[in-house]
Write a protein that holds these residues in place. Structure first.
Motif, short mmCIF file in Angstrom:
data_model
loop_
_atom_site.label_atom_id
_atom_site.label_comp_id
_atom_site.label_asym_id
_atom_site.label_seq_id
_atom_site.Cartn_x
_atom_site.Cartn_y
_atom_site.Cartn_z
N GLU A 125 0.80 -1.21 0.00
CA GLU A 125 0.00 0.00 0.00
C GLU A 125 0.84 1.27 0.00
N ASN A 126 1.96 1.25 0.71
CA ASN A 126 2.73 2.49 0.88
C ASN A 126 4.22 2.35 0.61
N GLY A 127 4.68 1.14 0.28
CA GLY A 127 6.09 0.95 -0.01
C GLY A 127 7.00 0.99 1.20
N LYS A 128 6.45 0.84 2.40
CA LYS A 128 7.27 0.86 3.61
C LYS A 128 7.92 -0.50 3.84
N LEU A 129 9.16 -0.48 4.33
CA LEU A 129 9.91 -1.70 4.59
C LEU A 129 9.27 -2.49 5.74
N ILE A 130 9.10 -3.79 5.54
CA ILE A 130 8.64 -4.69 6.60
C ILE A 130 9.83 -5.47 7.16
N TRP A 131 10.63 -6.07 6.30
CA TRP A 131 11.89 -6.68 6.71
C TRP A 131 12.80 -6.81 5.50
N LYS A 132 14.08 -7.05 5.75
CA LYS A 132 15.00 -7.39 4.68
C LYS A 132 15.94 -8.48 5.17
N PHE A 133 16.34 -9.33 4.23
CA PHE A 133 17.19 -10.49 4.53
C PHE A 133 18.51 -10.31 3.79
N LYS A 134 19.60 -10.31 4.52
CA LYS A 134 20.92 -10.10 3.93
C LYS A 134 21.51 -11.44 3.48
N THR A 135 21.81 -11.55 2.19
CA THR A 135 22.47 -12.75 1.67
C THR A 135 23.98 -12.57 1.78
N GLY A 136 24.71 -13.53 1.24
CA GLY A 136 26.16 -13.41 1.22
C GLY A 136 26.67 -12.48 0.14
N GLY A 137 25.74 -11.79 -0.54
CA GLY A 137 26.12 -10.83 -1.58
C GLY A 137 25.54 -11.21 -2.93
N GLU A 138 25.02 -10.21 -3.64
CA GLU A 138 24.45 -10.43 -4.97
C GLU A 138 25.33 -9.77 -6.02
N HIS A 139 25.61 -10.48 -7.09
CA HIS A 139 26.51 -9.96 -8.12
C HIS A 139 26.26 -10.70 -9.43
N TRP A 140 26.68 -10.08 -10.52
CA TRP A 140 26.66 -10.76 -11.80
C TRP A 140 27.66 -11.90 -11.75
N LEU A 141 27.42 -12.96 -12.53
CA LEU A 141 28.44 -13.98 -12.71
C LEU A 141 29.68 -13.31 -13.29
N GLY A 142 30.86 -13.74 -12.87
CA GLY A 142 32.07 -13.12 -13.40
C GLY A 142 33.30 -13.97 -13.15
N ALA A 143 34.37 -13.64 -13.90
CA ALA A 143 35.64 -14.35 -13.76
C ALA A 143 36.71 -13.55 -14.48
N ASN A 144 37.96 -13.83 -14.21
CA ASN A 144 39.05 -13.25 -14.97
C ASN A 144 39.06 -13.85 -16.37
N GLY A 145 39.07 -12.99 -17.38
CA GLY A 145 39.11 -13.47 -18.76
C GLY A 145 37.99 -14.41 -19.10
N ILE A 146 36.77 -14.06 -18.70
CA ILE A 146 35.64 -14.97 -18.86
C ILE A 146 35.46 -15.39 -20.32
N ASP A 147 35.29 -16.68 -20.52
CA ASP A 147 35.07 -17.27 -21.85
C ASP A 147 36.15 -16.90 -22.85
N GLY A 148 37.38 -16.73 -22.35
CA GLY A 148 38.52 -16.50 -23.23
C GLY A 148 38.71 -15.07 -23.68
N MET A 149 37.95 -14.11 -23.17
CA MET A 149 38.11 -12.72 -23.57
C MET A 149 39.36 -12.11 -22.92
N LYS A 150 39.85 -11.06 -23.54
CA LYS A 150 41.08 -10.43 -23.09
C LYS A 150 40.79 -9.05 -22.49
N PRO A 151 41.69 -8.56 -21.61
CA PRO A 151 42.88 -9.24 -21.07
C PRO A 151 42.52 -10.32 -20.06
N ASP A 152 43.25 -11.42 -20.08
CA ASP A 152 42.87 -12.57 -19.26
C ASP A 152 43.09 -12.35 -17.77
N THR A 153 43.74 -11.24 -17.41
CA THR A 153 43.94 -10.92 -15.98
C THR A 153 42.85 -10.02 -15.43
#
Length: 446
Positions: A125-153
């Motif tokens: 009705e008003n957009g007021k917070l009722i509760w929130k649950f903290k996870t271990g962190g939300e992020h896009w999937l990622g890696a160094n040089g993902i799928d062979g793209m450069k620079p690999d570091t």
């Protein structure tokens, strides 16, 4: 890069439907991602634009309509509550991260996740917070040089990992829980009214897919390329099904569809699978021709409908055998999960087109609308009106990650549609990467 032509998206986003059971003491699954089928008559093509509402970020999440209000999250970090008839803002709720999670609801509570690492419960009705649950962190999937793209570091976000897991509400007796996956690799079950943890289940990778509940099981897959079936009450693993893990072809971003004792889902594998719901054993699989399947399927009249990436197709498959009945070709990747009303299926593509297709026409009877951005930028971005990663990036070295990001930004400029549609009161709602939430009238059934 990850195969310029192999783009994909999840979920998922997602699209929701009530599947409450009739008996009092039976469990109730509220706004679970299930077969998105609405009441409707005949073929209902897309009509005129009713309204559109501009946010300050891309919209990857899917809308939810309840009691005359449309709710949608944006990459600008706000959850918007809009008047269903006019599109005017009633209220908005600010998080500290992009909102790529779609919504679920129970009584007067909305549930969704944000890249700020929290899953939220707020008052409708008003957009007021009722509760929130903290996870271990939300992020896009990622890696160094993902799928062979450069620079690999260099650490790189996966450019096709568009969504966060969307919550699902499960009610049994006096117990009401919210279930969702997390980038921290866990599936969580929390109390719907307090946010207190009930149980969690650890996988071997981030989970951005949305859980689906059927009877006593939770089905969910993630970036470890495995689909899990868990006990809804305890979180105990019942079975798992591993998919392929080749570079560029690893991960489950879609949600499952459950029908007639079978579990259906697609993966980056690139296959679409039908499993036995009790055992997790393979019944059949469909070769998607090096196309990721991030769209979640919808099933009607023994036909499975699901979108593909590189083949730009909405597939119609026989639910019992996996045989292809037909495929409807669009102009680009189909990452939205389709919705059905009557004899019409609705879905968008990555070039900014949104389609209605007559299910009784074998892919022959259709109409579509285009975003304003597509009309403006198609001639400079598309090749013969078709999405082509190599063509758009032809003046760039596509082995470099930053150049792949440039091509993606050009695609987004078209108003790419990865948000899945919601239908209510003869109106269809969907979001776009141009930052707009669109509301289109549907024509009367033909």
């Amino acid at each position: 890069m990850k195969k310029p032509s192999v783009l994909i998206l999840l979920l998922l986003n997602f699209f929701f439907i009530n599947s409450a059971l009739s008996q009092k003491n039976n469990p109730k699954i509220i706004n679970a991602f299930s077969n998105p089928i609405y009441d409707g008559k005949g073929y209902q093509p897309l009509g005129d634009l009713k309204w559109k509402h501009k946010t300050e970020g891309k919209i990857f999440a899917s809308p939810l309509v309840k009691n005359g209000v449309v709710y949608i999250g944006s990459e600008d970090g706000f959850l918007y509550a809009l008047d269903e008839k006019s599109g005017e803002t009633k209220w908005k709720f600010k998080t500290d991260g992009a909102i790529h999670s779609s919504l679920s609801t129970f009584e007067n509570i909305l549930y969704f996740g944000s890249f700020d690492g929290n899953y939220y419960a707020i008052n409708t009705e008003n957009g007021k917070l009722i509760w929130k649950f903290k996870t271990g962190g939300e992020h896009w999937l990622g890696a160094n040089g993902i799928d062979g793209m450069k620079p690999d570091t260099q650490y790189m976000d996966d450019l096709w990992d568009f969504y966060l897991s969307s919550p699902v509400v499960y009610e049994k007796g006096r117990s009401v829980v919210v279930l969702f996956g997390s980038s921290d690799g866990n599936v969580y079950s929390v109390d719907a009214k307090t946010g207190a943890l009930k149980w969690k289940f650890k996988t071997n990778g981030p989970i951005h897919g949305t859980p689906v509940i059927d009877q006593d099981k939770v089905y969910i897959g993630g970036w470890d390329a495995t689909l899990y079936a868990l006990n809804i009450e305890t979180g105990k693993e019942l079975w798992n099904f591993p998919t392929g893990t080749k570079m560029g072809f690893k991960g489950i971003q879609s949600s499952v569809a459950v029908s007639d004792g079978k579990v259906y889902f697609g993966a980056r594998d690139p296959f679409f699978f039908a499993l036995d719901a009790k055992t997790g054993k393979l019944i059949w699989k469909y070769d998607a021709e090096k196309s990721w399947i991030l769209s979640s399927a919808v099933i009607k009249n023994n036909t499975v409908y699901v979108g593909t990436s590189d083949s730009y197709a909405l597939l119609a498959l026989d639910a019992k055998t996996g045989a292809e009945k037909y495929k409807f070709k669009t102009n680009g990747y189909i990452y939205t999960s389709p919705a059905i009303a009557g004899n019409t299926i609705y879905f968008g593509d990555f070039t900014g087109n949104f389609f209605s297709l007559d299910l009784l026409s074998n892919g022959k009877k259709t109409n579509f609308i285009s975003t304003d951005n597509r009309k403006q930028f198609a001639s400079s971005t598309l090749k013969n009106d078709l999405l082509d990663f190599g063509y758009t990036g032809q003046n760039e070295d596509l082995s470099l990650y930053e150049n792949n990001k440039k091509v993606m930004d050009q695609f987004y400029q078209l108003g790419s549609i990865v948000s899945s549609p919601f239908i209510n009161n003869n109106t269809i709602f969907f979001g776009s990467a141009d930052g707009y939430l669109y509301a289109y009238n549907l024509e009367k059934g033909k």
